[in-house]
Design a protein around this motif. Structure first.
Motif, PDB file in Angstrom:
ATOM      1  N   ARG A 191       0.837  -1.203   0.000  1.00  0.00           N
ATOM      2  CA  ARG A 191       0.000   0.000   0.000  1.00  0.00           C
ATOM      3  C   ARG A 191       0.864   1.241   0.000  1.00  0.00           C
ATOM      4  O   ARG A 191       1.869   1.321   0.706  1.00  0.00           O
ATOM      5  CB  ARG A 191      -0.905   0.027   1.233  1.00  0.00           C
ATOM      6  N   HIS A 192       0.433   2.213  -0.755  1.00  0.00           N
ATOM      7  CA  HIS A 192       1.121   3.499  -0.810  1.00  0.00           C
ATOM      8  C   HIS A 192       0.855   4.273   0.478  1.00  0.00           C
ATOM      9  O   HIS A 192      -0.260   4.288   0.988  1.00  0.00           O
ATOM     10  CB  HIS A 192       0.615   4.303  -2.010  1.00  0.00           C
ATOM     11  N   ARG A 193       1.872   4.898   1.005  1.00  0.00           N
ATOM     12  CA  ARG A 193       1.712   5.726   2.204  1.00  0.00           C
ATOM     13  C   ARG A 193       2.226   7.123   1.883  1.00  0.00           C
ATOM     14  O   ARG A 193       3.262   7.281   1.260  1.00  0.00           O
ATOM     15  CB  ARG A 193       2.484   5.142   3.374  1.00  0.00           C
TER      16      ARG A 193
END
Length: 153
Positions: free
Chosen positions: A4-6
């Motif tokens: 997941r992109h943060r």
């Protein structure tokens, strides 16, 4: 399965007065030292972006902004993989008009260890030393758009 992109979430205040906007000159900073930026900061755990903007306005320029007066002006999704410390971020730019909206107090440099001066600038003739990400948020707002993708290919 991909990771997941943060992103960092931050808030910036476009404070209008007499057709100009307030900016701070960063000092003693590891990122964008001696450059101009809006009163701004990172979202902290368990606070909304509105609460963060009210808090940052108080911390950085010593004013109390009525949360109901904040208007969402623009959103910037920024990436700059090549600049250490910049990282990916989603920035919410809010605006208020000092002379019209509920702003208590006169802007001052409330964090002299982080900023060397306050500068009122013409938003249509920005100085060359404005942090590019911050300039992108203001220019996107002035262009009448809602979202800027900054630094992405």
């Amino acid at each position: 399965m991909s990771e997941r992109h943060r992103s960092i979430v931050d808030v910036s205040l476009i404070l209008w007065r007499d057709g100009r906007v307030l900016m701070l000159r960063r000092a003693n900073a590891s990122f964008a030292n001696d450059m101009l930026c809006f009163p701004s900061g990172h979202l902290e755990r368990d606070e909304t972006v509105v609460e963060a903007m009210v808090r940052e306005a108080g911390e950085e320029i010593g004013v109390r902004v009525d949360p109901a007066a904040l208007r969402l002006a623009h959103v910037v999704h920024h990436t700059d993989e090549g600049v250490r410390g910049a990282g990916d971020r989603v920035g919410f730019f809010f605006e208020v008009d000092f002379e019209i909206d509920a702003v208590d107090g006169e802007p001052v440099n409330a964090e002299p260890h982080k900023h060397s001066e306050l500068v009122w600038v013409d938003p249509h003739d920005l100085p060359a030393d404005v942090v590019p990400y911050q300039a992108a948020g203001l220019l996107g707002h002035l262009d009448g758009t809602n979202l800027t993708l900054h630094g992405w290919d």
